[in-house]
Design an enzyme around this catalytic site. Structure first.
Site, PDB file in Angstrom:
ATOM      1  N   GLY A  31       2.829   2.262  10.753  1.00 63.05           N
ATOM      2  CA  GLY A  31       3.808   3.322  10.573  1.00 63.05           C
ATOM      3  C   GLY A  31       4.577   3.700  11.827  1.00 63.05           C
ATOM      4  O   GLY A  31       5.256   4.725  11.852  1.00 63.05           O
TER       5      GLY A  31
ATOM      6  N   LYS B   9       0.146   4.248  -0.263  1.00 65.19           N
ATOM      7  CA  LYS B   9      -0.489   5.427   0.342  1.00 65.19           C
ATOM      8  C   LYS B   9      -0.289   6.650  -0.563  1.00 65.19           C
ATOM      9  O   LYS B   9      -0.227   6.487  -1.778  1.00 65.19           O
ATOM     10  CB  LYS B   9       0.018   5.629   1.768  1.00 65.19           C
ATOM     11  CG  LYS B   9      -0.144   4.342   2.593  1.00 65.19           C
ATOM     12  CD  LYS B   9       0.087   4.533   4.054  1.00 65.19           C
ATOM     13  CE  LYS B   9      -0.109   3.190   4.760  1.00 65.19           C
ATOM     14  NZ  LYS B   9       0.064   3.276   6.216  1.00 65.19           N
TER      15      LYS B   9
ATOM     16  N   GLU C 207      -6.606   4.668   8.100  1.00 65.97           N
ATOM     17  CA  GLU C 207      -6.357   6.082   7.813  1.00 65.97           C
ATOM     18  C   GLU C 207      -7.597   6.737   7.205  1.00 65.97           C
ATOM     19  O   GLU C 207      -7.796   7.944   7.334  1.00 65.97           O
ATOM     20  CB  GLU C 207      -5.123   6.220   6.903  1.00 65.97           C
ATOM     21  CG  GLU C 207      -3.843   5.988   7.703  1.00 65.97           C
ATOM     22  CD  GLU C 207      -2.673   5.467   6.905  1.00 65.97           C
ATOM     23  OE1 GLU C 207      -2.697   5.522   5.667  1.00 65.97           O
ATOM     24  OE2 GLU C 207      -1.713   4.976   7.550  1.00 65.97           O
TER      25      GLU C 207
ATOM     26  N   GLU D 177      -5.145  -4.855  10.887  1.00 69.84           N
ATOM     27  CA  GLU D 177      -4.112  -3.832  11.051  1.00 69.84           C
ATOM     28  C   GLU D 177      -4.365  -3.064  12.335  1.00 69.84           C
ATOM     29  O   GLU D 177      -5.187  -2.122  12.351  1.00 69.84           O
ATOM     30  CB  GLU D 177      -4.158  -2.854   9.872  1.00 69.84           C
ATOM     31  CG  GLU D 177      -3.899  -3.504   8.537  1.00 69.84           C
ATOM     32  CD  GLU D 177      -3.325  -2.514   7.543  1.00 69.84           C
ATOM     33  OE1 GLU D 177      -2.214  -2.762   7.069  1.00 69.84           O
ATOM     34  OE2 GLU D 177      -3.950  -1.482   7.283  1.00 69.84           O
TER      35      GLU D 177
ATOM     36  N   ASN E 253       0.864  -1.178   0.000  1.00 68.95           N
ATOM     37  CA  ASN E 253       0.000   0.000   0.000  1.00 68.95           C
ATOM     38  C   ASN E 253       0.901   1.228   0.000  1.00 68.95           C
ATOM     39  O   ASN E 253       1.498   1.565   1.022  1.00 68.95           O
ATOM     40  CB  ASN E 253      -0.883  -0.052   1.260  1.00 68.95           C
ATOM     41  CG  ASN E 253      -1.708   1.200   1.454  1.00 68.95           C
ATOM     42  OD1 ASN E 253      -1.782   2.043   0.559  1.00 68.95           O
ATOM     43  ND2 ASN E 253      -2.315   1.327   2.616  1.00 68.95           N
TER      44      ASN E 253
ATOM     45  N   HIS F  40      -9.388   1.183   5.168  1.00 66.25           N
ATOM     46  CA  HIS F  40      -8.096   1.360   5.849  1.00 66.25           C
ATOM     47  C   HIS F  40      -8.299   2.310   7.032  1.00 66.25           C
ATOM     48  O   HIS F  40      -9.084   3.263   6.947  1.00 66.25           O
ATOM     49  CB  HIS F  40      -7.064   1.929   4.866  1.00 66.25           C
ATOM     50  CG  HIS F  40      -5.678   1.885   5.427  1.00 66.25           C
ATOM     51  ND1 HIS F  40      -5.221   2.819   6.326  1.00 66.25           N
ATOM     52  CD2 HIS F  40      -4.668   1.013   5.255  1.00 66.25           C
ATOM     53  CE1 HIS F  40      -3.975   2.517   6.668  1.00 66.25           C
ATOM     54  NE2 HIS F  40      -3.623   1.423   6.031  1.00 66.25           N
TER      55      HIS F  40
ATOM     56  N   SER G 246       3.637  -2.128  10.340  1.00 67.96           N
ATOM     57  CA  SER G 246       5.086  -2.196  10.556  1.00 67.96           C
ATOM     58  C   SER G 246       5.703  -3.538  10.193  1.00 67.96           C
ATOM     59  O   SER G 246       6.628  -4.004  10.860  1.00 67.96           O
ATOM     60  CB  SER G 246       5.431  -1.814  12.003  1.00 67.96           C
ATOM     61  OG  SER G 246       5.070  -0.465  12.250  1.00 67.96           O
TER      62      SER G 246
HETATM   63  P1  PGA Z   1       3.071   0.298   7.624  1.00 67.96           P
HETATM   64  O1  PGA Z   1       1.578   0.486   7.043  1.00 67.96           O
HETATM   65  O2  PGA Z   1       3.590  -1.000   7.034  1.00 67.96           O
HETATM   66  O3  PGA Z   1       3.818   1.504   7.155  1.00 67.96           O
HETATM   67  O4  PGA Z   1       2.950   0.207   9.098  1.00 67.96           O
HETATM   68  C1  PGA Z   1       0.710  -0.600   6.919  1.00 67.96           C
HETATM   69  C2  PGA Z   1      -0.600  -0.151   6.373  1.00 67.96           C
HETATM   70  O5  PGA Z   1      -1.099   0.922   6.730  1.00 67.96           O
HETATM   71  O6  PGA Z   1      -1.199  -0.859   5.523  1.00 67.96           O
END
Ligand code: PGA
Length: 251
Positions: free
Chosen positions: A173, A13, A99, A167, A11, A97, A212
């Site tokens: 992140g 983003k 976010e 997640e 992803n 997601h 992560s």
């Molecule tokens: P990350 O993001 O691997 O940077 O923690 C995962 C995600 O949001 O899908």
């Protein structure tokens, strides 16, 4: 027992201008020629879907969108429908997601509508769920995820239409990850939820872990019970790291 081939999804983003996005896609396509024990998927920003699709052509790496609108078309300024993703070469769409749930206020009902939209367009929906740190600390992680699954997943799911991504919000992140015990507990809980909701049809639905995932922890995370792959953010922006994670999938 139903075999579930792992899926490693990147992803990107809101990252990537044309030049670096294309360089990344080419790097992934080149390295993806080696055989992997998993399927690979890349979800670039919408502006790069077509160009990344061209760069990935013939590599076996699938293409996905990061979100889709619930409606097929109409006066929704800035919206991108599932049909548009499909038309641009996508086979998958991430929906729900955290976010988007947390910064765009998307509800379970919104996520459910988007999942149905993805199915309407013939896409595999990757439905994200996960608890916040406060929810986990309060002992509510399983209940939160159960409610998200109940509210976000429509009836009629099967392996060729649905992937679930667990997640934990606090792991995205941040470099933090749950213990392997917590990952295994949540994944087996989600498997049970899918089984009681969909019966046999749910057996092949893959449950990815996200938050992560890096080359350094991929092997143990991907080996955890009921983990059928990974949804990768930051580490998917470096071709070598993304493919190292793919290479950590059990054969
Ligand atoms: P990350 O993001 O691997 O940077 O923690 C995962 C995600 O949001 O899908």
């Amino acid at each position: 027992m139903v075999e579930r081939k792992p899926l490693v999804a990147g992803n990107w983003k809101m990252n990537g201008l044309r030049a670096d996005g294309l360089a990344l896609a080419r790097g992934i396509a080149e390295r993806a020629r080696q055989r992997h024990a998993c399927e690979l998927l890349v979800c670039p920003p919408a502006t790069l879907i077509a160009a990344v699709g061209d760069a990935l052509a013939g590599s076996g790496v699938a293409l996905g969108g990061q979100d889709c609108h619930a409606e097929p078309k109409g006066a929704f300024t800035g919206g991108i429908s599932a049909e548009m993703l499909q038309d641009a070469g996508c086979s998958h769409a991430i929906v729900g997601h955290s976010e988007r749930r947390h910064t765009c206020g998307e509800t379970d009902a919104d996520v459910r509508a988007k999942t149905l939209a993805a199915w309407r367009a013939g896409l595999v929906a990757i439905v994200c769920v996960g608890e916040t740190r406060l929810e986990r600390e309060a002992g509510g992680a399983l209940a939160v995820v159960a409610a998200q699954l109940a509210g976000s997943l429509p009836d009629g799911a099967s392996a060729d239409k649905l992937v679930v991504a667990y997640e934990p919000v606090w792991a995205i992140g941040t470099g933090l990850t749950p213990t392997l015990r917590d990952v295994a507990e949540m994944h087996s809980f989600i498997r049970h939820q899918l089984a009681s909701r969909y019966g046999e049809a749910g057996q092949g639905v893959r449950v990815l872990y996200g938050g992560s995932v890096k080359p350094a922890n991929a092997k143990e995370v991907l080996a955890a019970e009921n983990v059928d792959g990974a949804l990768v953010g930051g580490a998917s922006l470096v071709a070598g790291q993304f493919l190292a994670i793919a290479g950590a999938c059990r054969p």
